[in-house]
Design a protein around this motif. Structure first.
Motif, PDB file in Angstrom:
ATOM      1  N   ALA A 275      50.243  34.855  53.224  1.00  0.00           N
ATOM      2  CA  ALA A 275      50.998  34.251  54.318  1.00  0.00           C
ATOM      3  C   ALA A 275      50.765  32.751  54.224  1.00  0.00           C
ATOM      4  O   ALA A 275      49.643  32.312  53.938  1.00  0.00           O
ATOM      5  N   ASP A 276      51.820  31.990  54.404  1.00  0.00           N
ATOM      6  CA  ASP A 276      51.754  30.533  54.238  1.00  0.00           C
ATOM      7  C   ASP A 276      51.206  30.160  52.861  1.00  0.00           C
ATOM      8  O   ASP A 276      50.410  29.235  52.720  1.00  0.00           O
ATOM      9  N   SER A 277      51.585  30.918  51.845  1.00  0.00           N
ATOM     10  CA  SER A 277      51.218  30.682  50.440  1.00  0.00           C
ATOM     11  C   SER A 277      49.719  30.761  50.165  1.00  0.00           C
ATOM     12  O   SER A 277      49.231  30.154  49.216  1.00  0.00           O
ATOM     13  N   ARG A 278      48.998  31.508  50.987  1.00  0.00           N
ATOM     14  CA  ARG A 278      47.548  31.670  50.792  1.00  0.00           C
ATOM     15  C   ARG A 278      47.187  33.148  50.899  1.00  0.00           C
ATOM     16  O   ARG A 278      47.713  33.856  51.750  1.00  0.00           O
ATOM     17  N   PRO A 279      46.278  33.629  50.044  1.00  0.00           N
ATOM     18  CA  PRO A 279      45.837  35.021  50.151  1.00  0.00           C
ATOM     19  C   PRO A 279      45.198  35.280  51.518  1.00  0.00           C
ATOM     20  O   PRO A 279      44.489  34.429  52.058  1.00  0.00           O
ATOM     21  N   VAL A 280      45.470  36.453  52.060  1.00  0.00           N
ATOM     22  CA  VAL A 280      44.972  36.806  53.390  1.00  0.00           C
ATOM     23  C   VAL A 280      43.687  37.623  53.259  1.00  0.00           C
ATOM     24  O   VAL A 280      43.691  38.715  52.681  1.00  0.00           O
ATOM     25  N   ASP A 281      42.604  37.073  53.769  1.00  0.00           N
ATOM     26  CA  ASP A 281      41.299  37.752  53.849  1.00  0.00           C
ATOM     27  C   ASP A 281      40.802  38.314  52.521  1.00  0.00           C
ATOM     28  O   ASP A 281      40.193  39.382  52.478  1.00  0.00           O
ATOM     29  N   GLU A 282      41.018  37.595  51.442  1.00  0.00           N
ATOM     30  CA  GLU A 282      40.523  38.038  50.143  1.00  0.00           C
ATOM     31  C   GLU A 282      39.127  37.487  49.855  1.00  0.00           C
ATOM     32  O   GLU A 282      38.444  37.983  48.978  1.00  0.00           O
ATOM     33  N   GLY A 283      38.721  36.454  50.549  1.00  0.00           N
ATOM     34  CA  GLY A 283      37.386  35.906  50.354  1.00  0.00           C
ATOM     35  C   GLY A 283      37.198  35.160  49.050  1.00  0.00           C
ATOM     36  O   GLY A 283      36.085  35.073  48.543  1.00  0.00           O
ATOM     37  N   VAL A 284      38.287  34.664  48.501  1.00  0.00           N
ATOM     38  CA  VAL A 284      38.237  33.907  47.241  1.00  0.00           C
ATOM     39  C   VAL A 284      39.093  32.654  47.399  1.00  0.00           C
ATOM     40  O   VAL A 284      39.950  32.587  48.281  1.00  0.00           O
ATOM     41  N   PRO A 285      38.897  31.662  46.532  1.00  0.00           N
ATOM     42  CA  PRO A 285      39.742  30.467  46.595  1.00  0.00           C
ATOM     43  C   PRO A 285      41.218  30.808  46.339  1.00  0.00           C
ATOM     44  O   PRO A 285      41.541  31.825  45.720  1.00  0.00           O
ATOM     45  N   ASP A 286      42.105  29.942  46.802  1.00  0.00           N
ATOM     46  CA  ASP A 286      43.543  30.183  46.688  1.00  0.00           C
ATOM     47  C   ASP A 286      44.016  30.348  45.247  1.00  0.00           C
ATOM     48  O   ASP A 286      44.969  31.063  44.982  1.00  0.00           O
ATOM     49  N   ASP A 287      43.363  29.697  44.297  1.00  0.00           N
ATOM     50  CA  ASP A 287      43.797  29.755  42.900  1.00  0.00           C
ATOM     51  C   ASP A 287      42.985  30.760  42.071  1.00  0.00           C
ATOM     52  O   ASP A 287      42.985  30.695  40.853  1.00  0.00           O
ATOM     53  N   TYR A 288      42.335  31.703  42.704  1.00  0.00           N
ATOM     54  CA  TYR A 288      41.488  32.676  42.014  1.00  0.00           C
ATOM     55  C   TYR A 288      42.310  33.710  41.238  1.00  0.00           C
ATOM     56  O   TYR A 288      41.839  34.278  40.270  1.00  0.00           O
ATOM     57  N   PHE A 289      43.542  33.968  41.693  1.00  0.00           N
ATOM     58  CA  PHE A 289      44.412  34.940  41.054  1.00  0.00           C
ATOM     59  C   PHE A 289      45.652  34.255  40.501  1.00  0.00           C
ATOM     60  O   PHE A 289      46.129  33.272  41.052  1.00  0.00           O
ATOM     61  N   THR A 290      46.171  34.801  39.406  1.00  0.00           N
ATOM     62  CA  THR A 290      47.463  34.393  38.874  1.00  0.00           C
ATOM     63  C   THR A 290      48.463  35.474  39.243  1.00  0.00           C
ATOM     64  O   THR A 290      48.239  36.655  38.970  1.00  0.00           O
ATOM     65  N   ARG A 291      49.546  35.072  39.882  1.00  0.00           N
ATOM     66  CA  ARG A 291      50.569  36.026  40.310  1.00  0.00           C
ATOM     67  C   ARG A 291      51.428  36.459  39.125  1.00  0.00           C
ATOM     68  O   ARG A 291      51.904  35.627  38.369  1.00  0.00           O
ATOM     69  N   LEU A 292      51.652  37.767  39.017  1.00  0.00           N
ATOM     70  CA  LEU A 292      52.554  38.306  38.006  1.00  0.00           C
ATOM     71  C   LEU A 292      53.832  38.834  38.649  1.00  0.00           C
ATOM     72  O   LEU A 292      54.917  38.682  38.115  1.00  0.00           O
TER      73      LEU A 292
END
Length: 144
Positions: A116-133
């Protein structure tokens, strides 16, 4: 050797929200069995005409899914958890951005989450921790 762990379920999820989460859980599990191409098609159809979910709406939906299902609350429950949270938001007329991808640091494991708002929700990691496929965002009724 196994490592003991305890899964924490979010406290304070209202009864009506838990019931709604139990309602969408079987659909989320069924969707998690689909191949990626079909899954994206189904989610794109489901997201059509929805408003983008706020962080609070997405967080509440994710918490409700974790509150009703140990599978969703567990470390390997990311796909049914993210699908269930997206469907739960959709019941309220909203849609978070549903994402699947990989971690950017080794080991490169797959993961699914909502944003939501271009940020992972409650993942507990930095915003750039995952690469979207694959991503499925809210779309208007006209198609874009």
């Amino acid at each position: 050797m196994t490592t003991p762990s305890a899964l924490e379920r979010p406290p304070g999820v209202p009864l009506t929200r838990r019931l709604a989460a139990r309602l969408v859980l079987p659909f989320a599990v069924a969707l998690s069995l689909l191949p990626p191409r079909r899954l994206r098609a189904v989610l794109t159809l489901a997201s059509r005409g929805a408003r983008p979910a706020t962080v609070a709406q997405a967080r509440n939906a994710r918490a409700a899914m974790c509150a009703v299902s140990l599978r969703c609350a567990g470390p390997r429950g990311c796909l049914p958890r993210s699908l269930g949270a997206a469907l739960l938001c959709r019941l309220g007329g909203n849609w978070p951005t549903w994402c699947t991808g990989v971690r950017v640091v080794p080991p490169f494991t797959a993961h699914a989450w909502i944003e939501a708002d271009s940020r992972p929700v409650d993942e507990g990691v930095p915003d750039d921790y995952f690469t979207r496929l694959i991503t499925v965002a809210a779309t208007s009724r006209s198609g874009r």
